[in-house]
Enzyme design. Sequence first.
Site, short mmCIF file in Angstrom:
data_model
loop_
_atom_site.label_atom_id
_atom_site.label_comp_id
_atom_site.label_asym_id
_atom_site.label_seq_id
_atom_site.Cartn_x
_atom_site.Cartn_y
_atom_site.Cartn_z
N SER A 57 0.96 -1.19 -0.08
CA SER A 57 0.06 0.09 -0.03
C SER A 57 0.82 1.52 0.02
O SER A 57 2.15 1.37 0.51
CB SER A 57 -0.84 -0.08 1.16
N SER A 180 9.44 9.99 9.82
CA SER A 180 8.31 10.96 9.49
C SER A 180 8.88 12.33 10.24
O SER A 180 9.54 12.29 11.05
CB SER A 180 7.09 10.61 10.38
N TYR A 206 3.44 7.21 17.51
CA TYR A 206 4.07 7.08 15.94
C TYR A 206 5.27 7.80 15.88
O TYR A 206 6.33 7.49 15.48
CB TYR A 206 2.99 7.48 15.12
N LYS A 210 9.61 7.04 15.47
CA LYS A 210 10.13 7.60 14.49
C LYS A 210 11.39 8.26 14.96
O LYS A 210 12.45 8.46 14.43
CB LYS A 210 9.44 8.66 13.42
N THR A 241 -1.13 9.24 2.11
CA THR A 241 -1.02 7.56 2.20
C THR A 241 -2.01 7.14 2.90
O THR A 241 -3.00 7.79 3.54
CB THR A 241 0.31 7.44 3.03
#
Length: 321
Positions: A57, A180, A206, A210, A241
């Site tokens: 994906s 990110s 998240y 990162k 995304t």
Amino acid sequence: MTRPLLARAVDTVMDRSLVLGYTTIGLAVRKALPGWPADPLPRSLEGRHVLVTGASSGLGIATVEGLADLGAVVHMLVRDEAKGARVRDEIRARRPGAELRLWRCDVGDLDDVRRFAADFAAEVPSLHAIVHNAGAMPPERAESPQGHELSMAVHLLGPVVMTEALRGPLAGGRVVLVSSGGMYGQPLRADDPDYRKGDYAPATSYARSKRWQVEMAPLLGERWGADGITVAVMHPGWADTPGVQESLPRFRAITRPVLRDDAQGADTSVWLAAVDPAPPTGRFWHDRIERPSSLLPSTRPSADVRTRAWAWLQDAAGLAG
């Protein structure tokens, strides 16, 4: 190629402004500036094997396509094998002749990572690069089978364990970690790597994981440099995304007109995997340019914090020596 002073200044201003630097605007302007790093040579990865995680994906698909366009034999690592097979066939339909092979693994499960790595190494004796693209942002705190917070397991522990297990085939090759820009807002939490303290927030979890990728990259580069392996971390900017669509709908609604498409987001991953010579190890990149790892003093870790984080990573990933 040395970039002219004015080009560097414009690039830096865009990078610090976020909206200009992380969107389609930033990429378009940078490509027009003098000193934009050259594309890899056509077919520069002819016959070389590259592994891409999270390959079914978003940025993963674009990375697979970009590497295949350069002639690579691309190994697509996915968690959902049926979905992965559909994506592989769709890529082949768009790119007849692309050499693609599908593998299944749950990157957040360290036992499954070791199982996959053993199977892969038995069949692929020489690996040019790994692009660690698999991502996770669970809405509630979740744990891997080994008891680690899931974002940390998928973004850091799984990639480290996988790379460590593939050091033989990967000797002389490259590792690319997809990070990110959100990590700029988080410090290195060596005191709470598994996010057990305070109220859980998906975006914070998240970004924390990162940040760990970026801060551990120089140390991983030193470790794996013994085998001639280089490590690069990059962030794709603001790309449209599936993760953004599912987890950050409000952000997407505001920024959608300027969000990057998948190919634009994956550009630097493909470049880092293919450009010759390999970029210096342990650095952080965006739009083919090395970037600072911290913008605020409050997020710049001390040597002691980094040492404690490294000790935790070595223990959690089972790194010997």
